[in-house]
Design a protein around this motif. Structure first.
Motif, PDB file in Angstrom:
ATOM      1  N   LEU A  70       8.179  10.786  -0.603  1.00 19.97           N
ATOM      2  CA  LEU A  70       6.952  11.394  -1.464  1.00 19.97           C
ATOM      3  C   LEU A  70       7.377  11.771  -2.788  1.00 19.97           C
ATOM      4  N   THR A  71       8.377  12.514  -3.064  1.00 18.57           N
ATOM      5  CA  THR A  71       8.669  13.277  -4.183  1.00 18.57           C
ATOM      6  C   THR A  71       9.784  12.762  -4.796  1.00 18.57           C
ATOM      7  N   SER A  72      10.202  11.369  -4.167  1.00 22.81           N
ATOM      8  CA  SER A  72      11.219  10.727  -4.909  1.00 22.81           C
ATOM      9  C   SER A  72      10.653   9.926  -6.240  1.00 22.81           C
ATOM     10  N   GLU A  73      11.440   9.411  -6.955  1.00 23.73           N
ATOM     11  CA  GLU A  73      10.870   8.455  -8.007  1.00 23.73           C
ATOM     12  C   GLU A  73      10.272   7.288  -7.687  1.00 23.73           C
ATOM     13  N   MET A  74      10.333   6.880  -6.640  1.00 21.08           N
ATOM     14  CA  MET A  74       9.570   5.723  -5.903  1.00 21.08           C
ATOM     15  C   MET A  74       8.116   6.003  -6.039  1.00 21.08           C
ATOM     16  N   MET A  75       7.710   7.242  -6.103  1.00 21.09           N
ATOM     17  CA  MET A  75       6.076   7.579  -6.156  1.00 21.09           C
ATOM     18  C   MET A  75       5.769   7.298  -7.533  1.00 21.09           C
ATOM     19  N   ASN A  76       6.696   7.279  -8.671  1.00 25.27           N
ATOM     20  CA  ASN A  76       5.966   6.818  -9.895  1.00 25.27           C
ATOM     21  C   ASN A  76       5.394   5.607  -9.768  1.00 25.27           C
ATOM     22  N   MET A  77       6.023   4.594  -8.998  1.00 28.48           N
ATOM     23  CA  MET A  77       5.230   3.428  -8.732  1.00 28.48           C
ATOM     24  C   MET A  77       3.805   3.353  -8.045  1.00 28.48           C
ATOM     25  N   ALA A  78       3.652   4.274  -7.194  1.00 32.51           N
ATOM     26  CA  ALA A  78       2.515   4.378  -6.543  1.00 32.51           C
ATOM     27  C   ALA A  78       1.235   4.423  -7.138  1.00 32.51           C
ATOM     28  N   GLU A  79       0.219   3.930  -6.952  1.00 33.71           N
ATOM     29  CA  GLU A  79      -0.970   4.127  -7.553  1.00 33.71           C
ATOM     30  C   GLU A  79      -1.944   4.889  -6.651  1.00 33.71           C
ATOM     31  N   PHE A  80      -2.913   5.835  -7.169  1.00 28.47           N
ATOM     32  CA  PHE A  80      -3.904   6.583  -6.236  1.00 28.47           C
ATOM     33  C   PHE A  80      -5.154   6.309  -7.226  1.00 28.47           C
ATOM     34  N   PRO A  81      -5.817   5.261  -6.788  1.00 30.11           N
ATOM     35  CA  PRO A  81      -7.043   4.729  -7.693  1.00 30.11           C
ATOM     36  C   PRO A  81      -7.934   5.950  -7.447  1.00 30.11           C
ATOM     37  N   ASP A  82      -8.118   6.841  -6.300  1.00 33.57           N
ATOM     38  CA  ASP A  82      -9.297   7.907  -6.436  1.00 33.57           C
ATOM     39  C   ASP A  82      -8.667   9.383  -6.512  1.00 33.57           C
ATOM     40  N   ASP A  83      -7.682   9.193  -7.334  1.00 36.19           N
ATOM     41  CA  ASP A  83      -6.734  10.563  -7.657  1.00 36.19           C
ATOM     42  C   ASP A  83      -6.651  11.369  -6.607  1.00 36.19           C
ATOM     43  N   ASP A  84      -6.024  10.726  -5.453  1.00 36.26           N
ATOM     44  CA  ASP A  84      -5.726  11.593  -4.168  1.00 36.26           C
ATOM     45  C   ASP A  84      -4.289  11.893  -4.503  1.00 36.26           C
ATOM     46  N   HIS A  85      -3.921  13.030  -4.213  1.00 34.02           N
ATOM     47  CA  HIS A  85      -2.604  13.657  -4.712  1.00 34.02           C
ATOM     48  C   HIS A  85      -1.938  13.811  -3.058  1.00 34.02           C
ATOM     49  N   PRO A  86      -0.747  13.179  -3.310  1.00 38.41           N
ATOM     50  CA  PRO A  86      -0.227  13.614  -1.823  1.00 38.41           C
ATOM     51  C   PRO A  86       0.244  14.799  -1.494  1.00 38.41           C
ATOM     52  N   ARG A  87      -0.136  15.495  -0.295  1.00 41.41           N
ATOM     53  CA  ARG A  87       0.116  16.978  -0.043  1.00 41.41           C
ATOM     54  C   ARG A  87       1.033  17.013   1.095  1.00 41.41           C
ATOM     55  N   SER A  88       1.646  18.300   1.073  1.00 41.84           N
ATOM     56  CA  SER A  88       2.733  18.603   2.368  1.00 41.84           C
ATOM     57  C   SER A  88       2.442  18.648   3.725  1.00 41.84           C
ATOM     58  N   LEU A  89       2.645  17.606   4.235  1.00 43.92           N
ATOM     59  CA  LEU A  89       2.454  17.481   5.498  1.00 43.92           C
ATOM     60  C   LEU A  89       2.856  18.514   6.477  1.00 43.92           C
ATOM     61  N   ALA A  90       4.107  18.891   6.355  1.00 44.45           N
ATOM     62  CA  ALA A  90       4.656  20.138   6.859  1.00 44.45           C
ATOM     63  C   ALA A  90       4.123  21.177   6.714  1.00 44.45           C
ATOM     64  N   ILE A  91       3.239  21.508   5.607  1.00 46.36           N
ATOM     65  CA  ILE A  91       2.762  22.728   5.122  1.00 46.36           C
ATOM     66  C   ILE A  91       1.235  22.588   6.096  1.00 46.36           C
ATOM     67  N   ALA A  92       0.817  21.332   6.002  1.00 47.97           N
ATOM     68  CA  ALA A  92      -0.589  21.286   6.750  1.00 47.97           C
ATOM     69  C   ALA A  92      -0.378  21.498   8.103  1.00 47.97           C
ATOM     70  N   LEU A  93       0.782  21.256   8.816  1.00 45.34           N
ATOM     71  CA  LEU A  93       1.052  21.352  10.189  1.00 45.34           C
ATOM     72  C   LEU A  93       1.863  22.847  10.416  1.00 45.34           C
ATOM     73  N   GLY A  94       1.734  23.402   9.235  1.00 43.30           N
ATOM     74  CA  GLY A  94       2.337  24.949   9.650  1.00 43.30           C
ATOM     75  C   GLY A  94       3.977  25.006   9.992  1.00 43.30           C
ATOM     76  N   ILE A  95       4.641  23.751   9.507  1.00 38.39           N
ATOM     77  CA  ILE A  95       6.026  24.052   9.808  1.00 38.39           C
ATOM     78  C   ILE A  95       6.869  24.809   8.937  1.00 38.39           C
ATOM     79  N   ARG A  96       7.521  25.789   9.320  1.00 42.30           N
ATOM     80  CA  ARG A  96       8.152  26.573   8.287  1.00 42.30           C
ATOM     81  C   ARG A  96       9.340  25.864   7.688  1.00 42.30           C
ATOM     82  N   PRO A  97       9.677  25.788   6.324  1.00 45.42           N
ATOM     83  CA  PRO A  97      10.881  25.285   5.787  1.00 45.42           C
ATOM     84  C   PRO A  97      12.089  25.905   6.292  1.00 45.42           C
TER      85      PRO A  97
END
Length: 71
Positions: free
Chosen positions: A39-66
């Motif tokens: 998600l944070t790689s340059e590949m995401m530059n090609m991704a389009e989010f027509p509804d302005d949805d911004h990817p969020r950290s799944l690990a943070i959402a699940l409470g997994i500590r880095p």
């Protein structure tokens, strides 16, 4: 030394199987880290989010500590 691939179809099947097996053996944390790396790689530059949805950290959402990357 002769190291040519003799059967391309078999080679592709085995390579695909190996890729899926590697993914199956990953822990949930490793899977999340891989997903976030993509998600944070340059590949995401090609991704389009027509509804302005911004990817969020799944690990943070699940409470997994880095943790530090394993070397």
């Amino acid at each position: 030394m002769d190291s040519m691939i003799r059967n391309e179809d078999e080679f592709r099947r085995e390579a695909e199987f190996d890729r899926w097996e590697s993914l199956r053996r990953m822990s949930p944390e490793e899977s999340i880290a891989l997903g976030e790396a993509l998600l944070t790689s340059e590949m995401m530059n090609m991704a389009e989010f027509p509804d302005d949805d911004h990817p969020r950290s799944l690990a943070i959402a699940l409470g997994i500590r880095p943790i530090a990357a394993r070397t």
